[in-house]
Scaffold this active site. Sequence first.
Site, PDB file in Angstrom:
ATOM      1  N   ARG A  38      53.214 -59.943  12.026  1.00  0.00           N
ATOM      2  CA  ARG A  38      52.897 -59.486  13.388  1.00  0.00           C
ATOM      3  C   ARG A  38      53.505 -60.429  14.434  1.00  0.00           C
ATOM      4  NH1 ARG A  38      46.713 -56.977  13.157  1.00  0.00           N
ATOM      5  NH2 ARG A  38      47.419 -54.894  12.602  1.00  0.00           N
ATOM      6  N   LYS A 198      37.745 -51.951   5.353  1.00  0.00           N
ATOM      7  CA  LYS A 198      37.060 -51.566   6.599  1.00  0.00           C
ATOM      8  C   LYS A 198      36.542 -50.131   6.501  1.00  0.00           C
ATOM      9  CE  LYS A 198      39.655 -54.684   9.584  1.00  0.00           C
ATOM     10  NZ  LYS A 198      40.854 -54.776  10.410  1.00  0.00           N
ATOM     11  N   GLY A 355      47.574 -54.492   8.916  1.00  0.00           N
ATOM     12  CA  GLY A 355      47.848 -55.920   8.772  1.00  0.00           C
ATOM     13  C   GLY A 355      47.856 -56.344   7.316  1.00  0.00           C
ATOM     14  N   GLY A 378      44.457 -49.493  12.314  1.00  0.00           N
ATOM     15  CA  GLY A 378      43.685 -48.408  12.917  1.00  0.00           C
ATOM     16  C   GLY A 378      44.525 -47.571  13.875  1.00  0.00           C
TER      17      GLY A 378
HETATM   18  N1  LIG Z   1      37.602 -53.266  -4.265  1.00  0.00           N
HETATM   19  C1  LIG Z   1      37.631 -54.145  -3.255  1.00  0.00           C
HETATM   20  N2  LIG Z   1      36.602 -54.979  -3.049  1.00  0.00           N
HETATM   21  C2  LIG Z   1      36.621 -55.871  -2.028  1.00  0.00           C
HETATM   22  N3  LIG Z   1      37.626 -55.995  -1.159  1.00  0.00           N
HETATM   23  C3  LIG Z   1      38.685 -55.179  -1.332  1.00  0.00           C
HETATM   24  C4  LIG Z   1      38.748 -54.227  -2.373  1.00  0.00           C
HETATM   25  N4  LIG Z   1      39.925 -53.572  -2.268  1.00  0.00           N
HETATM   26  C5  LIG Z   1      40.563 -54.094  -1.220  1.00  0.00           C
HETATM   27  N5  LIG Z   1      39.843 -55.056  -0.650  1.00  0.00           N
HETATM   28  C6  LIG Z   1      40.176 -55.889   0.510  1.00  0.00           C
HETATM   29  O1  LIG Z   1      40.550 -55.084   1.589  1.00  0.00           O
HETATM   30  C7  LIG Z   1      41.209 -55.926   2.536  1.00  0.00           C
HETATM   31  C8  LIG Z   1      42.181 -55.129   3.341  1.00  0.00           C
HETATM   32  O2  LIG Z   1      41.513 -54.068   3.965  1.00  0.00           O
HETATM   33  P1  LIG Z   1      41.784 -53.549   5.431  1.00  0.00           P
HETATM   34  O3  LIG Z   1      40.989 -52.315   5.561  1.00  0.00           O
HETATM   35  O4  LIG Z   1      41.509 -54.676   6.390  1.00  0.00           O
HETATM   36  O5  LIG Z   1      43.357 -53.256   5.364  1.00  0.00           O
HETATM   37  P2  LIG Z   1      44.400 -52.910   6.499  1.00  0.00           P
HETATM   38  O6  LIG Z   1      43.931 -51.688   7.195  1.00  0.00           O
HETATM   39  O7  LIG Z   1      45.759 -52.944   5.914  1.00  0.00           O
HETATM   40  O8  LIG Z   1      44.322 -54.157   7.450  1.00  0.00           O
HETATM   41  P3  LIG Z   1      44.062 -54.250   9.006  1.00  0.00           P
HETATM   42  O9  LIG Z   1      42.796 -53.497   9.258  1.00  0.00           O
HETATM   43  O10 LIG Z   1      43.943 -55.732   9.204  1.00  0.00           O
HETATM   44  O11 LIG Z   1      45.226 -53.632   9.696  1.00  0.00           O
HETATM   45  C9  LIG Z   1      41.886 -57.009   1.713  1.00  0.00           C
HETATM   46  O12 LIG Z   1      41.422 -58.253   2.165  1.00  0.00           O
HETATM   47  C10 LIG Z   1      41.416 -56.725   0.282  1.00  0.00           C
HETATM   48  O13 LIG Z   1      41.073 -57.895  -0.418  1.00  0.00           O
HETATM   49  O1  LIG Z   2      44.085 -55.497  13.131  1.00  0.00           O
HETATM   50  C1  LIG Z   2      44.124 -54.462  13.828  1.00  0.00           C
HETATM   51  O2  LIG Z   2      44.218 -53.315  13.345  1.00  0.00           O
HETATM   52  C2  LIG Z   2      44.157 -54.616  15.312  1.00  0.00           C
HETATM   53  O3  LIG Z   2      44.384 -55.955  15.668  1.00  0.00           O
HETATM   54  C3  LIG Z   2      42.878 -54.102  15.949  1.00  0.00           C
HETATM   55  O4  LIG Z   2      41.796 -54.864  15.506  1.00  0.00           O
HETATM   56  P1  LIG Z   2      40.303 -54.250  15.611  1.00  0.00           P
HETATM   57  O5  LIG Z   2      40.211 -53.181  14.563  1.00  0.00           O
HETATM   58  O6  LIG Z   2      39.370 -55.407  15.362  1.00  0.00           O
HETATM   59  O7  LIG Z   2      40.147 -53.666  16.990  1.00  0.00           O
END
Ligand SMILES: Nc1ncnc2c1ncn2[C@@H]1O[C@H](COP(=O)(O)OP(=O)(O)OP(=O)(O)O)[C@@H](O)[C@H]1O
Ligand SMILES: O=C(O)[C@H](O)COP(=O)(O)O
Length: 398
Positions: A38, A198, A355, A378
């Site tokens: 990023r 998330k 991310g 998101g």
């Molecule tokens: N089965 C699981 N149990 C616990 N954690 C998990 C599991 N599968 C994935 N993860 C965790 O999910 C996290 C990533 O999820 P996230 O939803 O934040 O991804 P992303 O959408 O790519 O990231 P961001 O929201 O930062 O853009 C990682 O830290 C990973 O370790």
């Molecule tokens: O990591 C992200 O997707 C953006 O920085 C937004 O973060 P947020 O979901 O905490 O608003």
Amino acid sequence: MAHFRTLDDLGDIRGKRALVRVDLNVPMSDGKVTDATRIERVAGTIRELSDKGAKVVLLAHFGRPKGPDPDLSLEPVARATSDVLGRNVTFIPDCIGKMVEGAIFAMMPGDIALLENTRFYKGEEKNDREFTEKLAANGDIFVNDAFSAAHRAHCSTEGLATVLPAYAGRTMEAELEALERGLGNPARPVVAIVGGAKISTKLDLLMNLVKKVDALVIGGGMANTFLAARGEDVGKSLCEHDLAQTARQIMIEAATAGCAIVLPSDAVVAKEFKAGADSMVVPVDKVPADAMILDAGPKTVETVNEWIDRAETLVWNGPLGAFEITPFDKATVAVARHAAARTKAGGLLSVAGGGDTVAALNHAGVADDFTYVSTAGGAFLEWMEGKELPGVEVLKTR
Ligand SMILES: Nc1ncnc2c1ncn2[C@@H]1O[C@H](COP(=O)(O)OP(=O)(O)OP(=O)(O)O)[C@@H](O)[C@H]1O
Ligand SMILES: O=C(O)[C@H](O)COP(=O)(O)O
């Protein structure tokens, strides 16, 4: 992009204070940035403004603090930004007020500073007018280069564009162009993979996504909530049991829309969430009560790869397992490499965002082989759903 003002539209900005919203919500471990993608993506905008002689004042959030929280300070990120840019980035330990005003006054044209986490103030997420004005007091122009935070109607993402002359940064421009090219009218079948942790944030998104894609692969921690909703015992796995009803509703919507839901059939489980923990592969209906699901199993990987083989377009957000910890990275790495190989061979348009997803693709060594990798999570999904992003809309109208 005719409907946005971009950096090409800036006049002489020497000595002007450019408030630049960037997304520095980067993965960190032990106080160190573990993936600088990023930061690298916004480096071009920062350098360009600095080279034009602006005082470049970076605004960003980090995590989801409930108030000031030293663990969520942007100070270590300032150091990482400095490393990426190869230029000094001064950290200013607040984002509004007299001290900040003085520090910015002391900057020379071309200097770069990063203000403290905007979310340390409650007004930020409420898009509070008073807080917007306090932020705006330290800027002459506003540049938004944080597409990945543009789904938030916050002071630093939306409010500022209503009170200062506003411009899209280079990354914002590039993201919008690439997503429009790739997803405006996708070739079918479209397969979406949504994983990660998330869960509550993403369930609403899934509800809409099932109406737009032909198959939805649910993985990572997300999948556990769906497995539990289907009646499986997921032991100590990450799971939001209170969202089971929503998960069931999504499965009903998917069936109505003709979207296949692909859930894990087997999983890698362990009793501890740590590197090298003893693990085993079990069918999802045989998860031991004292264990947790930390990755998808090999049969699941095979099924997901078969769906990728059928797809013309792949959209991916969220890893399939806890990929940061070996051996729970296997499914994410295997599927990422398969999608990358199909993309390289031609015939698959692959777009990934998030991310942690970007970090996972880098970990698999294939980020450059996808058609497009967005740093947005998101925002990427909401864009995909066709929702209006407040941070983008406000730039369009000004
Ligand atoms: N089965 C699981 N149990 C616990 N954690 C998990 C599991 N599968 C994935 N993860 C965790 O999910 C996290 C990533 O999820 P996230 O939803 O934040 O991804 P992303 O959408 O790519 O990231 P961001 O929201 O930062 O853009 C990682 O830290 C990973 O370790
Ligand atoms: O990591 C992200 O997707 C953006 O920085 C937004 O973060 P947020 O979901 O905490 O608003």
